[in-house]
Motif scaffolding. Structure first.
Motif, PDB file in Angstrom:
ATOM      1  N   ASN A  58       0.880  -1.180   0.000  1.00 10.51           N
ATOM      2  CA  ASN A  58       0.000   0.000   0.000  1.00 10.51           C
ATOM      3  C   ASN A  58       0.909   1.219   0.000  1.00 10.51           C
ATOM      4  O   ASN A  58       2.116   1.103   0.205  1.00 10.51           O
ATOM      5  CB  ASN A  58      -0.938   0.002   1.216  1.00 10.51           C
ATOM      6  CG  ASN A  58      -0.162   0.054   2.511  1.00 10.51           C
ATOM      7  OD1 ASN A  58       0.671   0.945   2.707  1.00 10.51           O
ATOM      8  ND2 ASN A  58      -0.424  -0.898   3.389  1.00 10.51           N
ATOM      9  N   ASN A  59       0.359   2.414  -0.231  1.00  5.93           N
ATOM     10  CA  ASN A  59       1.246   3.568  -0.351  1.00  5.93           C
ATOM     11  C   ASN A  59       1.380   4.387   0.937  1.00  5.93           C
ATOM     12  O   ASN A  59       1.874   5.500   0.918  1.00  5.93           O
ATOM     13  CB  ASN A  59       0.889   4.440  -1.555  1.00  5.93           C
ATOM     14  CG  ASN A  59      -0.544   4.918  -1.464  1.00  5.93           C
ATOM     15  OD1 ASN A  59      -1.170   4.766  -0.413  1.00  5.93           O
ATOM     16  ND2 ASN A  59      -1.053   5.492  -2.548  1.00  5.93           N
ATOM     17  N   THR A  60       0.976   3.803   2.065  1.00  7.99           N
ATOM     18  CA  THR A  60       1.256   4.492   3.331  1.00  7.99           C
ATOM     19  C   THR A  60       2.476   3.882   4.027  1.00  7.99           C
ATOM     20  O   THR A  60       3.306   4.586   4.578  1.00  7.99           O
ATOM     21  CB  THR A  60       0.034   4.487   4.281  1.00  7.99           C
ATOM     22  OG1 THR A  60      -0.523   3.172   4.278  1.00  7.99           O
ATOM     23  CG2 THR A  60      -1.019   5.487   3.848  1.00  7.99           C
ATOM     24  N   ASP A  61       2.614   2.540   3.972  1.00 17.60           N
ATOM     25  CA  ASP A  61       3.827   1.903   4.525  1.00 17.60           C
ATOM     26  C   ASP A  61       4.902   1.886   3.452  1.00 17.60           C
ATOM     27  O   ASP A  61       4.600   1.923   2.270  1.00 17.60           O
ATOM     28  CB  ASP A  61       3.525   0.452   4.924  1.00 17.60           C
ATOM     29  CG  ASP A  61       2.435   0.388   5.974  1.00 17.60           C
ATOM     30  OD1 ASP A  61       2.430   1.265   6.856  1.00 17.60           O
ATOM     31  OD2 ASP A  61       1.582  -0.518   5.873  1.00 17.60           O
ATOM     32  N   LEU A  62       6.173   1.802   3.910  1.00 18.19           N
ATOM     33  CA  LEU A  62       7.259   1.688   2.933  1.00 18.19           C
ATOM     34  C   LEU A  62       7.528   0.215   2.627  1.00 18.19           C
ATOM     35  O   LEU A  62       8.055  -0.524   3.460  1.00 18.19           O
ATOM     36  CB  LEU A  62       8.539   2.343   3.461  1.00 18.19           C
ATOM     37  CG  LEU A  62       9.753   2.176   2.538  1.00 18.19           C
ATOM     38  CD1 LEU A  62       9.520   2.842   1.177  1.00 18.19           C
ATOM     39  CD2 LEU A  62      11.017   2.728   3.182  1.00 18.19           C
ATOM     40  N   THR A  63       7.137  -0.234   1.473  1.00 18.69           N
ATOM     41  CA  THR A  63       7.442  -1.593   1.018  1.00 18.69           C
ATOM     42  C   THR A  63       7.947  -1.467  -0.408  1.00 18.69           C
ATOM     43  O   THR A  63       7.272  -0.866  -1.250  1.00 18.69           O
ATOM     44  CB  THR A  63       6.181  -2.497   1.050  1.00 18.69           C
ATOM     45  OG1 THR A  63       5.611  -2.411   2.354  1.00 18.69           O
ATOM     46  CG2 THR A  63       6.516  -3.941   0.757  1.00 18.69           C
ATOM     47  N   GLU A  64       9.157  -2.005  -0.640  1.00 23.72           N
ATOM     48  CA  GLU A  64       9.775  -1.783  -1.950  1.00 23.72           C
ATOM     49  C   GLU A  64       9.726  -3.008  -2.860  1.00 23.72           C
ATOM     50  O   GLU A  64      10.602  -3.208  -3.691  1.00 23.72           O
ATOM     51  CB  GLU A  64      11.214  -1.301  -1.758  1.00 23.72           C
ATOM     52  CG  GLU A  64      11.286   0.076  -1.110  1.00 23.72           C
ATOM     53  CD  GLU A  64      12.716   0.578  -1.022  1.00 23.72           C
ATOM     54  OE1 GLU A  64      13.193   1.216  -1.974  1.00 23.72           O
ATOM     55  OE2 GLU A  64      13.359   0.309   0.011  1.00 23.72           O
ATOM     56  N   TYR A  65       8.770  -3.875  -2.611  1.00 24.88           N
ATOM     57  CA  TYR A  65       8.569  -4.995  -3.540  1.00 24.88           C
ATOM     58  C   TYR A  65       7.086  -5.299  -3.540  1.00 24.88           C
ATOM     59  O   TYR A  65       6.357  -4.879  -2.616  1.00 24.88           O
ATOM     60  CB  TYR A  65       9.378  -6.229  -3.100  1.00 24.88           C
ATOM     61  CG  TYR A  65       8.833  -6.911  -1.865  1.00 24.88           C
ATOM     62  CD1 TYR A  65       9.138  -6.422  -0.591  1.00 24.88           C
ATOM     63  CD2 TYR A  65       7.992  -8.018  -1.964  1.00 24.88           C
ATOM     64  CE1 TYR A  65       8.617  -7.025   0.546  1.00 24.88           C
ATOM     65  CE2 TYR A  65       7.474  -8.628  -0.836  1.00 24.88           C
ATOM     66  CZ  TYR A  65       7.778  -8.134   0.418  1.00 24.88           C
ATOM     67  OH  TYR A  65       7.257  -8.719   1.538  1.00 24.88           O
ATOM     68  N   ASN A  66       6.640  -6.001  -4.543  1.00 24.84           N
ATOM     69  CA  ASN A  66       5.223  -6.353  -4.591  1.00 24.84           C
ATOM     70  C   ASN A  66       5.037  -7.534  -5.533  1.00 24.84           C
ATOM     71  O   ASN A  66       5.098  -7.377  -6.753  1.00 24.84           O
ATOM     72  CB  ASN A  66       4.405  -5.148  -5.086  1.00 24.84           C
ATOM     73  CG  ASN A  66       2.909  -5.404  -4.973  1.00 24.84           C
ATOM     74  OD1 ASN A  66       2.477  -6.474  -4.543  1.00 24.84           O
ATOM     75  ND2 ASN A  66       2.117  -4.415  -5.367  1.00 24.84           N
ATOM     76  N   PHE A  67       4.863  -8.710  -4.954  1.00 23.43           N
ATOM     77  CA  PHE A  67       4.664  -9.888  -5.820  1.00 23.43           C
ATOM     78  C   PHE A  67       3.423  -9.730  -6.688  1.00 23.43           C
ATOM     79  O   PHE A  67       3.420 -10.130  -7.852  1.00 23.43           O
ATOM     80  CB  PHE A  67       4.526 -11.163  -4.965  1.00 23.43           C
ATOM     81  CG  PHE A  67       5.842 -11.739  -4.522  1.00 23.43           C
ATOM     82  CD1 PHE A  67       6.709 -12.307  -5.450  1.00 23.43           C
ATOM     83  CD2 PHE A  67       6.222 -11.726  -3.192  1.00 23.43           C
ATOM     84  CE1 PHE A  67       7.926 -12.855  -5.058  1.00 23.43           C
ATOM     85  CE2 PHE A  67       7.433 -12.270  -2.779  1.00 23.43           C
ATOM     86  CZ  PHE A  67       8.294 -12.833  -3.716  1.00 23.43           C
ATOM     87  N   ALA A  68       2.386  -9.110  -6.109  1.00 22.02           N
ATOM     88  CA  ALA A  68       1.099  -9.048  -6.826  1.00 22.02           C
ATOM     89  C   ALA A  68       1.214  -8.309  -8.161  1.00 22.02           C
ATOM     90  O   ALA A  68       0.459  -8.597  -9.095  1.00 22.02           O
ATOM     91  CB  ALA A  68       0.042  -8.406  -5.938  1.00 22.02           C
ATOM     92  N   THR A  69       2.141  -7.363  -8.259  1.00 21.49           N
ATOM     93  CA  THR A  69       2.270  -6.630  -9.524  1.00 21.49           C
ATOM     94  C   THR A  69       3.564  -7.011 -10.280  1.00 21.49           C
ATOM     95  O   THR A  69       3.934  -6.371 -11.252  1.00 21.49           O
ATOM     96  CB  THR A  69       2.277  -5.106  -9.260  1.00 21.49           C
ATOM     97  OG1 THR A  69       3.251  -4.815  -8.247  1.00 21.49           O
ATOM     98  CG2 THR A  69       0.916  -4.624  -8.815  1.00 21.49           C
ATOM     99  N   SER A  70       4.245  -8.035  -9.804  1.00 19.45           N
ATOM    100  CA  SER A  70       5.462  -8.487 -10.497  1.00 19.45           C
ATOM    101  C   SER A  70       5.093  -9.399 -11.654  1.00 19.45           C
ATOM    102  O   SER A  70       3.978  -9.916 -11.725  1.00 19.45           O
ATOM    103  CB  SER A  70       6.377  -9.234  -9.525  1.00 19.45           C
ATOM    104  OG  SER A  70       6.853  -8.341  -8.542  1.00 19.45           O
ATOM    105  N   ALA A  71       6.053  -9.618 -12.522  1.00 21.55           N
ATOM    106  CA  ALA A  71       5.820 -10.505 -13.674  1.00 21.55           C
ATOM    107  C   ALA A  71       5.639 -11.937 -13.186  1.00 21.55           C
ATOM    108  O   ALA A  71       6.022 -12.280 -12.063  1.00 21.55           O
ATOM    109  CB  ALA A  71       7.010 -10.425 -14.619  1.00 21.55           C
ATOM    110  N   THR A  72       5.074 -12.778 -14.034  1.00 22.17           N
ATOM    111  CA  THR A  72       4.898 -14.191 -13.682  1.00 22.17           C
ATOM    112  C   THR A  72       5.710 -15.079 -14.621  1.00 22.17           C
ATOM    113  O   THR A  72       6.052 -14.680 -15.737  1.00 22.17           O
ATOM    114  CB  THR A  72       3.423 -14.634 -13.751  1.00 22.17           C
ATOM    115  OG1 THR A  72       2.961 -14.437 -15.086  1.00 22.17           O
ATOM    116  CG2 THR A  72       2.562 -13.855 -12.781  1.00 22.17           C
TER     117      THR A  72
END
Ligand code: GCB
Length: 587
Positions: A58-72
């Protein structure tokens, strides 16, 4: 310390026959050359916050990866052939997949990987399930306590960086394909389940099938049945205090041969479990310089094969890949394949067996292993153990190979003799071999000398007359002395040719040169006393970073009898003719 929530457990035999949730298919992936998902900025492993947590972005916490929007990527596969940017990549890639699970107090969830190359860490719902090293053998974890009812996810950190002390080591002649390269399944098994079994011809007594069935727990007085309907066998047995049931059954099955590869449907069941297999029965022995299959002398008309997919030049894994490769071997006239240089996937072994092809299966103790490192030995032994464990019911396998072209030294002898002895403790019903080398040949006399001769049943060696040593012509004068009273196999010979390149038979890289090499070598073979088989190098051109020559190799080892695009070279037909002749001689 809290209780361990997941653990590695002994391999669940015949995994394909279990009640499985298939986890093949699309997995999200993140390429992580710096291993940011594993280490923090002080290079300390994350306790939490690693990519294994699969945080919802989400754009409130700092997370610099995201499997959900990564390539498959489709799994099984290797990343090198799947994505151009990863062609030469050696390092870490993270994979993630969601799945559904129905919890049930009477069952366990066993998460099984056919193979991950090389170093795997597996997480379920953010928790570590276990780790494994070695790129070509299966492993599984009991993840029951990590699973929840409904949505779950699995994350795998796969790292294929090479290390000197690994098996194989840093130097080899094949592509170090990274990834989840074989099937992934979640087997839902009863809490007390059939872990393993052996069904084979009795070693001592004719007219008998014997073996055992082992549960995952030391649970006594459990009744289990073994049935082979075609032989009218239904035998009920009961487990002992160790959770093992032994059996002996009078039977005279039709024996498995390359000409008639008879397999029987075998079912092993208990009240809440049914495991179906197909098993063949045969004997294999070495007597003097002969190999005897069911007591009859055979010549192993072989071909070496890498586990590389036909046409798409990536890691092979599927039943279709296996069938294409093995049909080519059949067309060549083979009754035998050398699966180099590591255990291949189960499809290869099972399809070969169905087609009547005998198998040499090998561990990647290749070239310059770290002979004195005890961890390296333990790693090699573990791979050998798992290779034998997985395939002990496959009658098609006749030879276990413990090494390939290893340089002579005292340390190497200690390592390999120990490994050979270990192999015998795991299986005394097959033959042991390793690919040796002839290193010197004064006055055109090649004498094989290897201290390991006493530890093997078959003396095998690789020789490259006409390519790395000597000329094609030199085959005519070459003498061979193999001073051991054991069957001899030439486990490799060959030379490179670019399919479609034609010219003088004295000029390297064209098909005529390779054709001549095969003509001269096979004629020479007719003069080798005790020769019981050959497996030319190799069926199909395969990828290797060692092979750099532009416009000819382009990162392919071109010693194939067939091109990477499936086109047969001239040498294919030389070998085919020689095999047709051998087949007649041995009728
Ligand atoms: C060998 C190795 C094999 C190589 C082959 C070659 O002796 O066992 O892995 O690929 O030679 O082509 O040099």
């Amino acid at each position: 310390m809290g209780k361990a929530v997941a653990q590695e457990v002994p391999l669940v035999s015949n995994i394909a026959a279990r009640n499985n949730i298939a986890l093949n298919g699309k997995w999200s992936y993140i390429v992580d050359p710096l291993e940011n998902g594993y280490y923090d900025y002080r290079l300390m492993p994350f306790k939490n916050n690693g990519f294994f947590e699969n945080k919802k972005w989400n754009n409130t916490d700092l997370t610099e990866y995201n499997f959900a929007t990564s390539a498959t990527m489709d799994i099984p596969s290797d990343w090198n052939s799947k994505e151009e940017r990863l062609f030469f990549y050696e390092g870490t890639v993270w994979f993630q997949k969601d799945f559904n699970y129905k919890k049930d107090a009477k069952t366990k969830g066993i998460l099984h990987f056919g193979a991950v190359n090389y170093d795997a860490k597996v997480y379920v719902n953010g928790k570590l399930a276990g780790a494994h090293v070695g790129g070509y053998t299966p492993f599984n974890f009991d993840v029951t306590d990590l699973l929840v009812d409904g949505n779950n996810f699995v994350v795998v950190k796969a790292d294929n960086k090479r290390h000197k002390d690994n098996v194989p080591t840093v130097n080899m002649d094949w592509w170090n394909y990274g990834g989840i390269t074989r099937d992934v399944t979640l087997a839902q098994v009863p809490n007390t389940y059939i872990e393993d079994y052996l069904v084979q011809l009795d070693k001592k007594e004719k007219g008998k099938i014997s073996g055992w069935i082992k549960l995952n727990s030391e649970s006594a007085n459990q009744s289990i049945s073994v049935s082979i309907p075609e032989l009218k066998i239904k035998k009920n047995v009961t487990t002992d205090a160790k959770g093992i049931a032994y059996f002996e059954i009078k039977a005279n099955p039709i024996l498995w041969t390359p000409e008639k590869p008879k397999l029987y449907d075998v079912t092993i069941s208990k009240a809440d479990e049914n495991i179906a297999d197909q098993i063949g029965f045969r004997t294999i022995e070495a007597k003097g310089k002969e190999i005897l299959l069911n007591g009859k002398k055979v010549f192993l008309r072989g071909i070496s094969i890498h586990e590389e997919a036909p046409f798409r030049s990536g890691r092979g894994w599927s039943q279709d890949d296996a069938i294409t490769l093995l049909n080519w071997a059949k067309e060549l006239g083979c009754n035998y394949v050398r699966l180099a240089h590591y255990p291949h996937n189960e499809n290869m072994v099972r399809e070969a067996e169905k087609m009547g092809i005998m198998i040499w299966s090998e561990v990647p103790v290749y070239w310059t292993i770290s002979w004195t490192n005890p961890d390296t030995y333990a790693n090699a032994e573990r791979q050998l153990h798992d290779m034998i464990y997985r395939d002990k019911n496959r009658c098609g396998i006749v030879i276990w190979s413990i090494a390939n072209e290893t340089p002579h030294s005292d340390e190497r002898d200690v390592f390999l003799s120990k490994l050979a002895k270990y192999a015998r403790t795991q299986d005394n019903s097959r033959l042991i071999s390793m690919a040796m080398e002839v290193t010197k040949s004064p006055n055109n006399v090649n004498t094989l000398h290897d201290n390991m001769n006493e530890y093997v049943d078959i003396v095998s060696f690789n020789q490259y007359l006409g390519w790395y040593r000597g000329t094609n012509e030199s085959c005519k004068d070459m003498q061979w002395v193999i001073p051991y009273n054991k069957p001899v196999i030439i486990s490799e010979f060959g030379g490179e040719a670019l399919q479609g390149l034609h010219g003088d038979k004295k000029e390297r890289w064209n098909e005529e040169y390779q054709e001549e090499l095969y003509i001269q070598n096979t004629q020479m073979f007719n003069r080798i006393e005790g020769l019981a088989g050959v497996s030319p190098w190799i069926l199909v051109d395969f990828r290797s970073p060692r092979r750099q020559l532009p416009n000819i190799q382009d990162f392919f080892n071109r010693k194939g009898l067939i091109s990477d695009q499936g086109i047969k070279k001239k040498a294919f037909y030389v070998m085919k003719d020689w095999y047709a002749q051998k087949e007649k001689e041995y009728k």
